[in-house]
Design a protein around this motif. Sequence first.
Motif, PDB file in Angstrom:
ATOM      1  N   LEU A  81       0.832  -1.149   0.032  1.00 16.79           N
ATOM      2  CA  LEU A  81       0.017   0.089   0.027  1.00 16.79           C
ATOM      3  C   LEU A  81       0.983   1.280   0.192  1.00 16.79           C
ATOM      4  O   LEU A  81       0.443   2.320   0.290  1.00 16.79           O
ATOM      5  N   GLY A  82       2.093   1.074  -0.068  1.00 15.85           N
ATOM      6  CA  GLY A  82       2.918   2.207  -0.221  1.00 15.85           C
ATOM      7  C   GLY A  82       3.199   2.936   1.328  1.00 15.85           C
ATOM      8  O   GLY A  82       2.950   2.348   2.483  1.00 15.85           O
ATOM      9  N   THR A  83       3.783   4.093   1.206  1.00 14.58           N
ATOM     10  CA  THR A  83       4.084   4.869   2.287  1.00 14.58           C
ATOM     11  C   THR A  83       2.961   5.653   2.746  1.00 14.58           C
ATOM     12  O   THR A  83       2.916   6.073   4.053  1.00 14.58           O
ATOM     13  N   ALA A  84       1.701   5.677   2.213  1.00 12.86           N
ATOM     14  CA  ALA A  84       0.607   6.497   2.476  1.00 12.86           C
ATOM     15  C   ALA A  84      -0.312   5.569   3.626  1.00 12.86           C
ATOM     16  O   ALA A  84      -0.855   6.266   4.391  1.00 12.86           O
ATOM     17  N   LYS A  85      -0.362   4.221   3.584  1.00 12.72           N
ATOM     18  CA  LYS A  85      -1.008   3.609   4.358  1.00 12.72           C
ATOM     19  C   LYS A  85      -0.394   2.212   4.973  1.00 12.72           C
ATOM     20  O   LYS A  85      -0.092   1.606   4.138  1.00 12.72           O
ATOM     21  N   PRO A  86      -0.469   1.874   6.223  1.00 12.87           N
ATOM     22  CA  PRO A  86       0.054   0.844   6.741  1.00 12.87           C
ATOM     23  C   PRO A  86      -0.786  -0.307   6.386  1.00 12.87           C
ATOM     24  O   PRO A  86      -1.932  -0.097   6.152  1.00 12.87           O
ATOM     25  N   VAL A  87      -0.133  -1.529   6.439  1.00 16.08           N
ATOM     26  CA  VAL A  87      -1.145  -2.774   6.061  1.00 16.08           C
ATOM     27  C   VAL A  87      -1.305  -3.519   7.344  1.00 16.08           C
ATOM     28  O   VAL A  87      -2.376  -4.179   7.311  1.00 16.08           O
ATOM     29  N   TYR A  88      -0.783  -3.165   8.482  1.00 12.55           N
ATOM     30  CA  TYR A  88      -1.092  -3.419   9.747  1.00 12.55           C
ATOM     31  C   TYR A  88      -0.211  -2.678  10.645  1.00 12.55           C
ATOM     32  O   TYR A  88       0.787  -2.516  10.684  1.00 12.55           O
ATOM     33  N   ALA A  89      -1.101  -1.923  11.675  1.00  8.09           N
ATOM     34  CA  ALA A  89      -0.645  -1.061  12.837  1.00  8.09           C
ATOM     35  C   ALA A  89       0.410  -0.034  12.172  1.00  8.09           C
ATOM     36  O   ALA A  89      -0.157   0.662  11.438  1.00  8.09           O
ATOM     37  N   ASN A  90       1.695  -0.071  12.660  1.00  6.49           N
ATOM     38  CA  ASN A  90       2.865   0.710  12.245  1.00  6.49           C
ATOM     39  C   ASN A  90       3.594   0.104  10.919  1.00  6.49           C
ATOM     40  O   ASN A  90       4.489   0.701  10.799  1.00  6.49           O
TER      41      ASN A  90
END
Length: 675
Positions: free
Chosen positions: A513-522
């Motif tokens: 998801l790139g740097t804009a959105k985490p895939v889980y927590a941080n």
Amino acid sequence: MIKQALVSMLFLVPTLTWGEISANNNHEVTWDSKSLLIDGKRVAPVMGEMHYSRIPDNEWETEIKKMKDGGVSIIATYVFWNHIEEKEGVFNWSGSRNLRKFIELCKNQDIPVVLRIGPFCHGEVRNGGIPDWIFSKNVKSRSEDVLFLSYVEKLYRQIFTQIQGLQWKDGGPIIACQFDNEYRGHGSYLMALKDIATKIGYDLPFYTRTGWPELRTPVPFGEMIPLYGDYADGFWERSIQPTVGNYYKAFNFKEFRSSTAIATEQLGNQKEKITSGDEQYPYFTCELGGGMMASYHRRPWIYPEDAYSLAVVKLGSGSNLLGYYMYHGGTNPDGEIYLNETQRTPATNYNDLPVKTYDFQAPLGEFGQKYPHYYTLRKLHLFMNDYAETFAPMEATFPCLQDIPKGDDSSLRWSYRSLGDSAFVFINNYERLQKLSDKHDIQFHICGVKFPSKPITIPAGTICIFPVNIDGIRYATAQLISKRNGKIYLEQIPGISTEIAIGNKILKNVKPLGTAKPVYANIYLLTPDEASHLFLEEEAILPELPSPSISKLEEPTGIRKITIGINKAAESPEDKDFEHAAVYKIQNLPDSTERADRLLKIDYRGDVARLYCNGKLIDDNFYNGRPFLYGLWRLPSDCQELELRILPLQSDMPVYFPDEADTTPGEEVMNISII
């Protein structure tokens, strides 16, 4: 234990800064058998070789920044004796030879420097850097000959005039120096060099030497840290066949630190043995192949995977300092005579190298152009900086064979480094010019963790690192890249489904998801391209410029007889041979105001090409299939046209060409453009 000083990577790093360390001598810097430490904190530096005298001084500042942006945290540079004292007693510290200016620019950009001060350097320079006039003095060079050492003392004193006030103890960037290079005699010679230096006033945190070949007698422990190397291929091999020698061993995880493939034309066959006692030092490198030059008789084509694989294998084998040779290419400066190595020179006459270019296919090329492995290696350098404290104390374990035959494809090549219940798994399903296959049904059992949840396939060409019990991640089939501001960045490995286990939770088939959105927590998952460019400023896209015009003025006349030199390799052409070359005129160059950051790109086929401006040789190229590049900003403003001379290829040349080269006899310019 010897106290030493070093900084961790400085760009974008919220740790100790250069200013804090240089201004405050209370920081204790030491080394042990594993790594360098600052105030007890382990660091894993990245060292990149850049020869200041092979780059115009007005470009130094920009190129140093590029190296830092690539993750380099130490710059190593040779001080070539014959670049500064070509004539006896006449020292030239001006222009591109201005060592003090270069070091001051490194200080301004907060990057440490390791000086490799010879007297012998090699570096594919004429006589290995030893001036011609030394050979008229009836001395035995590279020995404890009193007269030779008296000349070395004069050299070291001159270098010292350039570095006064810039040593680490003075708040300067110079942290170490290396004595001689690839020396195999008695350690007493190296100690004699160190004694000369320290009596003059060199007072540096630590000193180094190349750890290959094995010394006849050692130096006392702690006096000089041995640094090692490995390359994917070597222009120095006598053979003109592909994949010769022991270079394949560089793609195997192994305990043996050194290489038996470096400088084989000088050292011959070497045993897998290092100098007794050297295993007590930390495992560092200074000549990990960032690329490779083309000699006349052997012209390798280096791939981005070659350099990345070497680096990952070295980390997975226990190294905690990666030093690249070269990291930045260059151009030989003008001298009274040509300053390149050839078989016709008085010493170090093993190979014929180009007169001018020293591009080396390095991450940053001759003109600072960024080759693909600049970006590939960069993500590894981010990892080394951010996770040094975690992986540096880890011991390496080798589950697979360490002595794998060339091209062996029977099993997956991997290792792991572990401490307690934490580990990193290093995978290298790649070997230069060998077609390794996909490896099926792979599952790891490390530190009590079995992963992934089901066996997977490791695709051919995969080079990666998986974490186990790191930062709350029980395991991941993705590579850790960075840890900044509470965020953890992972890279998705092509062809491998990303699985991330956190506690008892397993996230399967995770998509980036790139740097804009985490895939889980941080936790953020990036594509390989995003990982390579993480934290890097976007580069400006230059406008297209019209291509220059090119016209052929003369056809080649006659065929040059290729001679075999004193060291049994084909000899390169001399100046007189280019009187019979094909001659082209290049016109309609960009205006001098438009030349900044622009390269002239010549796609051609031929044996050797030379480029002239106003009758002066400005660059040359040994053809290996890659284009001939030239940085247009280096041209005089009044230069409105160039002359290109190309010698034709011949049938059955005693030369190794890669498969990418078109070896059809003759010569041709296919295209010319501005990039």
